[in-house]
Design an enzyme around this catalytic site. Structure first.
Site, PDB file in Angstrom:
ATOM      1  N   CYS A 111       0.808  -1.226   0.000  1.00 25.14           N
ATOM      2  CA  CYS A 111       0.000   0.000   0.000  1.00 25.14           C
ATOM      3  C   CYS A 111       0.842   1.276   0.000  1.00 25.14           C
ATOM      4  O   CYS A 111       0.334   2.354  -0.280  1.00 25.14           O
ATOM      5  CB  CYS A 111      -0.959  -0.002   1.181  1.00 25.14           C
ATOM      6  SG  CYS A 111      -2.055  -1.420   1.172  1.00 25.14           S
ATOM      7  N   HIS A 248      -3.261   7.242   2.842  1.00 24.05           N
ATOM      8  CA  HIS A 248      -3.714   5.934   2.384  1.00 24.05           C
ATOM      9  C   HIS A 248      -5.099   5.660   2.967  1.00 24.05           C
ATOM     10  O   HIS A 248      -5.337   5.876   4.156  1.00 24.05           O
ATOM     11  CB  HIS A 248      -2.719   4.855   2.823  1.00 24.05           C
ATOM     12  CG  HIS A 248      -3.173   3.479   2.486  1.00 24.05           C
ATOM     13  ND1 HIS A 248      -3.618   3.143   1.234  1.00 24.05           N
ATOM     14  CD2 HIS A 248      -3.295   2.355   3.247  1.00 24.05           C
ATOM     15  CE1 HIS A 248      -3.977   1.873   1.229  1.00 24.05           C
ATOM     16  NE2 HIS A 248      -3.792   1.372   2.437  1.00 24.05           N
ATOM     17  N   ASN A 278     -10.316   0.037   0.362  1.00 24.69           N
ATOM     18  CA  ASN A 278      -8.852   0.124   0.372  1.00 24.69           C
ATOM     19  C   ASN A 278      -8.321  -0.439  -0.948  1.00 24.69           C
ATOM     20  O   ASN A 278      -8.399  -1.640  -1.189  1.00 24.69           O
ATOM     21  CB  ASN A 278      -8.317  -0.681   1.569  1.00 24.69           C
ATOM     22  CG  ASN A 278      -6.801  -0.679   1.659  1.00 24.69           C
ATOM     23  OD1 ASN A 278      -6.117  -0.262   0.731  1.00 24.69           O
ATOM     24  ND2 ASN A 278      -6.284  -1.144   2.780  1.00 24.69           N
TER      25      ASN A 278
HETATM   26  N1  COA Z   1     -18.366  -8.250  10.542  1.00 25.77           N
HETATM   27  C1  COA Z   1     -18.740  -8.500  11.802  1.00 25.77           C
HETATM   28  N2  COA Z   1     -17.889  -8.825  12.773  1.00 25.77           N
HETATM   29  C2  COA Z   1     -16.579  -8.894  12.438  1.00 25.77           C
HETATM   30  C3  COA Z   1     -16.121  -8.654  11.152  1.00 25.77           C
HETATM   31  C4  COA Z   1     -17.077  -8.326  10.165  1.00 25.77           C
HETATM   32  N3  COA Z   1     -16.729  -8.066   8.887  1.00 25.77           N
HETATM   33  N4  COA Z   1     -14.773  -8.797  11.131  1.00 25.77           N
HETATM   34  C5  COA Z   1     -14.397  -9.115  12.375  1.00 25.77           C
HETATM   35  N5  COA Z   1     -15.495  -9.191  13.173  1.00 25.77           N
HETATM   36  C6  COA Z   1     -15.557  -9.516  14.590  1.00 25.77           C
HETATM   37  C7  COA Z   1     -14.353 -10.258  15.086  1.00 25.77           C
HETATM   38  O1  COA Z   1     -14.492 -11.638  14.861  1.00 25.77           O
HETATM   39  C8  COA Z   1     -14.385  -9.926  16.556  1.00 25.77           C
HETATM   40  O2  COA Z   1     -15.306 -10.744  17.191  1.00 25.77           O
HETATM   41  P1  COA Z   1     -14.984 -11.329  18.660  1.00 25.77           P
HETATM   42  O3  COA Z   1     -14.859 -10.111  19.536  1.00 25.77           O
HETATM   43  O4  COA Z   1     -16.179 -12.171  18.933  1.00 25.77           O
HETATM   44  O5  COA Z   1     -13.711 -12.075  18.518  1.00 25.77           O
HETATM   45  C9  COA Z   1     -14.937  -8.499  16.605  1.00 25.77           C
HETATM   46  O6  COA Z   1     -15.581  -8.287  15.331  1.00 25.77           O
HETATM   47  C10 COA Z   1     -13.886  -7.445  16.800  1.00 25.77           C
HETATM   48  O7  COA Z   1     -12.804  -7.731  15.962  1.00 25.77           O
HETATM   49  P2  COA Z   1     -11.579  -6.770  15.810  1.00 25.77           P
HETATM   50  O8  COA Z   1     -10.570  -7.388  14.903  1.00 25.77           O
HETATM   51  O9  COA Z   1     -11.123  -6.325  17.167  1.00 25.77           O
HETATM   52  O10 COA Z   1     -12.278  -5.517  15.116  1.00 25.77           O
HETATM   53  P3  COA Z   1     -11.652  -4.125  14.787  1.00 25.77           P
HETATM   54  O11 COA Z   1     -12.446  -3.053  15.409  1.00 25.77           O
HETATM   55  O12 COA Z   1     -10.159  -4.106  15.010  1.00 25.77           O
HETATM   56  O13 COA Z   1     -11.884  -4.033  13.224  1.00 25.77           O
HETATM   57  C11 COA Z   1     -10.660  -4.241  11.187  1.00 25.77           C
HETATM   58  C12 COA Z   1     -11.307  -4.976  12.355  1.00 25.77           C
HETATM   59  C13 COA Z   1     -10.022  -5.260  10.255  1.00 25.77           C
HETATM   60  C14 COA Z   1     -11.739  -3.477  10.459  1.00 25.77           C
HETATM   61  C15 COA Z   1      -9.601  -3.248  11.737  1.00 25.77           C
HETATM   62  O14 COA Z   1      -8.758  -3.902  12.653  1.00 25.77           O
HETATM   63  C16 COA Z   1      -8.765  -2.634  10.665  1.00 25.77           C
HETATM   64  O15 COA Z   1      -9.261  -1.922   9.813  1.00 25.77           O
HETATM   65  N6  COA Z   1      -7.440  -2.861  10.726  1.00 25.77           N
HETATM   66  C17 COA Z   1      -6.538  -2.337   9.740  1.00 25.77           C
HETATM   67  C18 COA Z   1      -6.565  -3.211   8.527  1.00 25.77           C
HETATM   68  C19 COA Z   1      -5.935  -2.570   7.350  1.00 25.77           C
HETATM   69  O16 COA Z   1      -5.998  -1.376   7.189  1.00 25.77           O
HETATM   70  N7  COA Z   1      -5.323  -3.383   6.486  1.00 25.77           N
HETATM   71  C20 COA Z   1      -4.727  -2.947   5.292  1.00 25.77           C
HETATM   72  C21 COA Z   1      -3.528  -2.134   5.544  1.00 25.77           C
HETATM   73  S1  COA Z   1      -2.897  -1.463   4.094  1.00 25.77           S
END
Ligand code: COA
Length: 321
Positions: A111, A248, A278
């Site tokens: 990215c 980004h 993204n």
């Molecule tokens: N829908 C519903 N629930 C979801 C889900 C979805 N699409 N994806 C994950 N969950 C659940 C998880 O299983 C977890 O459940 P649990 O508490 O029972 O285990 C809960 O939601 C929380 O998960 P978590 O990973 O803590 O959520 P978050 O607030 O961190 O959001 C992302 C997850 C991926 C959206 C976030 O971490 C993120 O955007 N990270 C950066 C990723 C990124 O930018 N990547 C590319 C970089 S270039």
């Protein structure tokens, strides 16, 4: 001496996929996706390729700059989802747009790829090797995303963005920083081709993109403000001097966290991830092109571009538009 962006372009696949369609495929909801990421929809390839999208974005950037493809001396494509192992995407683009006089090659910093390509072009121009460059970020991530994994498939989209840059005496790129931390490669990764030869056949193979979302989130919110401040220091500027932060587009909450750490209002952080998701290396030039076409960029404005991604890689660039 530096380089100035004289034209921008972008291209998106025709098919738009809203959250409602994803909700029918994995256990998630439109509300969850919007609240946790800010994403409402994304474009997904229905035949468009990394090369075709990049070529369209490049042609538009040349048109915007009032330049012809024959004038281009360096053609760089940043991508982590090329169509082929060889030839590189940039050579396919060169052929499609008719940039026969350019040297063409790809660059993969995930990215942060477009940013690293911009800095590479700066270095070539600074060294007196080339006078201009056409730079694109292009991705078809929909082919490496596991559409059964709700943790990743909600995030990514396909698309391309491009910029034509030329040697300048005043303004342009004022300062930049870039970093890579290979020791954290497993935080966000994707396999390429399985090792399979007469002497070795690999059984376990990571075919799809895998990610530790929380780790990436924390890395971005911590690292991007440091990069931005370091690049601003190199440019002799402060956060208050910046008109727009073109970051980004990974997650709206990441952008809000970065804005907070920098002590800057969100109105200086344009966002388009609600519509395109993204798009990895395409995200920064796609947003830049949108701003350019909306007439929101005026010559003399100070911009900060900053990206982060798999590697882990990150960087920031300060430029005068
Ligand atoms: N829908 C519903 N629930 C979801 C889900 C979805 N699409 N994806 C994950 N969950 C659940 C998880 O299983 C977890 O459940 P649990 O508490 O029972 O285990 C809960 O939601 C929380 O998960 P978590 O990973 O803590 O959520 P978050 O607030 O961190 O959001 C992302 C997850 C991926 C959206 C976030 O971490 C993120 O955007 N990270 C950066 C990723 C990124 O930018 N990547 C590319 C970089 S270039």
């Amino acid at each position: 001496m530096s380089i100035k962006i004289l034209g921008t372009g972008s291209a998106l696949p025709v098919r738009r996929v809203m959250n409602e369609e994803i909700v029918r495929m994995v256990d998630t909801s439109d509300e969850w996706i919007r609240e946790r990421t800010g994403i409402g929809g994304r474009h997904v390839s229905v035949g468009e390729t990394a090369a075709s999208l990049a070529a369209d974005a490049c042609s538009r950037a040349l048109e915007d700059a009032g330049k012809t493809a024959e004038e281009v001396e360096l053609l760089l494509v940043a991508t982590c989802s090329p169509d082929e192992v060889a030839p590189c995407t940039a050579c396919r683009v060169q052929d499609r747009i008719g940039a026969g006089n350019a040297v063409a090659f790809d660059l993969n910093a995930a990215c942060a790829g477009f940013l690293f390509a911009l800095h590479t072009a700066w270095a070539y121009v600074e060294a007196g090797i080339y006078r201009n460059a056409l730079i694109a970020g292009s991705e078809v991530l929909s082919k490496v995303v596991d559409w059964e994994d709700r943790g990743t498939c909600i995030l990514f989209g396909d698309g391309a963005g491009a910029a034509y840059v030329e040697k300048c005496v005043e303004g342009g790129v004022l300062g930049f920083v870039q970093h890579a931390d290979g020791s954290r490669g497993s935080v966000l990764s994707c396999g390429s081709r399985r090792l399979d030869n007469p002497w070795f056949g690999q059984r376990d193979f990571q075919k799809y993109l895998q990610m530790d979302g929380r780790e990436v989130f924390a890395f971005a919110v911590r690292q991007v403000p440091l990069n931005v401040e370091a690049a601003l220091e190199k440019a002799g500027l402060g956060v208050a001097d910046v008109d727009l932060f073109v970051l980004h587009q990974a997650n709206r909450r990441i952008i809000e966290g970065i804005a907070k750490r920098l002590g800057a209002d969100m109105d200086r952080f344009p966002v388009n991830l609600d519509r395109v998701g993204n798009t990895s290396s395409a995200a920064i030039p796609l947003l830049l092109d949108e701003l350019n076409r909306q007439g929101r960029l005026r010559r003399g404005m100070k911009l900060v571009l900053s990206g982060f991604g798999a590697g882990l890689t990150c960087g920031a660039c300060v430029l005068e538009w």
